[in-house]
Design an enzyme around this catalytic site. Sequence first.
Site, PDB file in Angstrom:
ATOM      1  N   SER A  66      51.730  -9.276   4.911  1.00  0.00           N
ATOM      2  CA  SER A  66      50.160  -9.004   6.260  1.00  0.00           C
ATOM      3  C   SER A  66      49.718 -10.159   6.098  1.00  0.00           C
ATOM      4  CB  SER A  66      50.177  -8.127   6.539  1.00  0.00           C
ATOM      5  OG  SER A  66      49.070  -6.943   5.530  1.00  0.00           O
ATOM      6  N   LYS A 103      43.619  -4.805   3.996  1.00  0.00           N
ATOM      7  CA  LYS A 103      43.496  -5.648   4.946  1.00  0.00           C
ATOM      8  C   LYS A 103      42.381  -6.407   4.485  1.00  0.00           C
ATOM      9  CE  LYS A 103      46.877  -4.752   7.968  1.00  0.00           C
ATOM     10  NZ  LYS A 103      48.392  -4.589   6.848  1.00  0.00           N
TER      11      LYS A 103
END
Length: 160
Positions: A66, A103
């Site tokens: 990701s 993230k």
Amino acid sequence: MEGHLLVSKESLAEYKDSEISYFIAPGIACGFPSPATDSLEVRLSITDFFTSNPTATFFGRAIGSSLEGIGIFENDILVIDRSLRPVNNDIIVMAYEGGFTAKKVLKEGNHVFLISENQNYPPVKVADPDNLIVWGVVSKIIKDPRSSVKSRHGPIRKVI
């Protein structure tokens, strides 16, 4: 070039950290070498380089894809500093659904978004930012340049 040393051991600075010695080149040109590097003396504390606050720092291995858009690949080591306060575009490590995840964080007004830097994963709007449990901010990334090549292009073929 087999058997030839490009840099002699004597031209490297020695640093001892606990029981481990490191030899550090004074500067490695990523273009053309500079003749001025002959006169530099460098000492590098691995602890000082990777941490500004050793008691608040921990390390974690990246898993998944990701964050590949910003150059974080599977098996990279994330250096996470719990003493840093997250700001926009920081990569944060948080407790999420029973595990840790990393993230990029983006705050717009009262809204917080978690950004995956991979087009296959859409941004996530945090429903309740007050309940987001941030463990720390990624302050450095330790990479094995060969592992990122393998993960992007499959097994490496013998070229030479």
